[in-house]
Design a protein around this motif. Structure first.
Motif, mmCIF file in Angstrom:
data_model
loop_
_atom_site.group_PDB
_atom_site.id
_atom_site.type_symbol
_atom_site.label_atom_id
_atom_site.label_comp_id
_atom_site.label_asym_id
_atom_site.label_seq_id
_atom_site.Cartn_x
_atom_site.Cartn_y
_atom_site.Cartn_z
ATOM 1 N N ASN A 44 0.828 -1.309 0.001
ATOM 2 C CA ASN A 44 -0.005 -0.093 -0.038
ATOM 3 C C ASN A 44 0.801 1.124 0.126
ATOM 4 N N ILE A 62 1.100 5.595 -0.025
ATOM 5 C CA ILE A 62 0.302 7.015 -0.085
ATOM 6 C C ILE A 62 1.234 7.651 -1.376
ATOM 7 N N VAL A 114 -6.176 12.064 1.658
ATOM 8 C CA VAL A 114 -4.971 10.982 1.384
ATOM 9 C C VAL A 114 -5.279 10.052 0.517
ATOM 10 N N ILE A 128 -4.224 6.907 -1.729
ATOM 11 C CA ILE A 128 -3.411 5.755 -1.544
ATOM 12 C C ILE A 128 -3.451 4.583 -2.867
ATOM 13 N N ILE A 182 2.559 0.605 5.558
ATOM 14 C CA ILE A 182 2.296 1.794 4.418
ATOM 15 C C ILE A 182 3.226 2.818 5.063
ATOM 16 N N ASP A 204 5.174 6.609 4.943
ATOM 17 C CA ASP A 204 5.434 7.897 4.638
ATOM 18 C C ASP A 204 6.870 8.538 4.742
ATOM 19 N N ARG A 227 -1.413 12.252 7.722
ATOM 20 C CA ARG A 227 -1.713 11.528 6.629
ATOM 21 C C ARG A 227 -1.436 10.039 6.906
ATOM 22 N N GLN A 276 -4.656 8.690 8.737
ATOM 23 C CA GLN A 276 -5.908 8.553 8.001
ATOM 24 C C GLN A 276 -5.603 7.156 7.200
ATOM 25 N N ALA A 277 -4.421 6.917 6.834
ATOM 26 C CA ALA A 277 -4.089 5.763 6.221
ATOM 27 C C ALA A 277 -4.411 4.561 7.093
ATOM 28 N N GLY A 331 1.341 1.779 10.212
ATOM 29 C CA GLY A 331 2.067 3.171 9.383
ATOM 30 C C GLY A 331 3.381 3.333 9.884
#
Length: 298
Positions: free
Chosen positions: A157, A159, A173, A175, A186, A188, A199, A202-203, A212
């Protein structure tokens, strides 16, 4: 199945000394001096043949590949790694060219530069080169290294868009699918400096099974066996664990409205701290309880 390869994902711009810069987008050619805090050096030391390892620099994500590629070669040469070349791929057909495949097969390390991760995945995704990268990562003593876009694209996944200031408004956001080197996370980048915590929140709230990972600048993660993560570099890694979320209004509010989340767990890693993706347990290297926990402090 055991993963033989290693991932080294890096958050982006670093404190660079002679190859110095402060902003990747404005001065990308100088965003290279990872040896200042040991990130590039760590890539070399973790590779199969150390300074003699074959390293291919992939500049596909960058808008200025002819500038950024040679800068990586220069920085690696400073660390006595000279078996390095730049593979310029700006069209999908180039990623299935026999010469490209030959070079990737011979590589001990493939390093993806920063830029636009959607450009990277749209050009390489589903090509013979992509398949070969996945195969080498699973079955060989091979390193996938990526900074900024190259890091963000490493997971299943990815972003690819989202305002930092409005990241906790529903729908802000975006994806899509990444290169799939690692599942269940995921990623960032430029995380602390660009205020991207929202961000990642929310992911994760959209799929709490996914961990995350927010990589600060001058910071990276070394991931071995597909599960053991070690923080490297001078900055911070933020982990967002949504498995214990108790409530959210995500499905109740309209697009553009603020998202509420109850009981979202976060961890902060710094250099040498470790985290296991199977057990979700973190170990702080310099813990105040190190003696009680039996953690070596040298």
């Amino acid at each position: 199945m055991n993963v033989r390869g290693k991932l080294i994902i890096i958050g982006g711009a670093v404190d660079k000394g002679s190859f110095s810069e402060t902003d990747l987008d404005q001065n990308a050619a100088n965003n290279i001096n990872f040896f200042e805090t040991g990130i590039l050096k760590r890539i070399i030391s973790e590779s199969r043949l150390k300074e003699k390892s074959r390293i291919e620099i992939i500049t596909t994500a960058s808008k200025i590949p002819k500038i950024i590629g040679p800068e990586y070669v220069k920085a690696l040469a400073y660390l006595n790694a000279t078996n390095v070349d730049v593979l310029y791929l700006d069209k999908r057909e180039m990623a299935s060219d026999p010469e490209t495949i030959k070079r990737i097969k011979a590589a001990d390390v493939v390093m993806f530069t920063g830029g636009d991760q959607l450009r990277l995945t749209s050009i390489l995704g589903g090509t013979a080169m992509h398949d070969l990268l996945l195969e080498k990562y699973q079955n060989e003593d091979f390193i996938y290294a990526g900074t900024s876009a190259g890091a963000a694209a490493a997971s299943n996944n990815m972003i690819y868009q989202g305002s930092s200031s409005e990241a906790l408004l529903k729908g802000e956001v975006k994806i899509t699918s990444g290169l799939g080197m690692i599942d269940g996370v995921i990623i960032d980048t430029h995380f602390v400096q660009r205020g991207r915590i929202g961000r990642l929140f929310q992911a994760v709230v959209g799929n709490p099974k996914v961990l995350g990972i927010g990589l600060g600048e001058d910071t990276g993660l070394l991931i071995t066996n597909g599960e053991n993560m070690e923080a490297i570099g001078s900055g911070l890694v933020i982990l967002v664990d949504g498995r214990e979320i108790k409530d959210t209004n995500l499905t109740q509010v309209e697009l553009g409205q603020p998202i509420s989340i109850s009981h979202l767990v976060t961890h902060v890693m710094s250099m040498n701290d470790t985290f296991n993706l199977k057990t979700f347990k973190m170990q702080i290297k310099s813990s105040q309880y190190a003696e009680d926990l039996g953690i070596p402090t040298d």
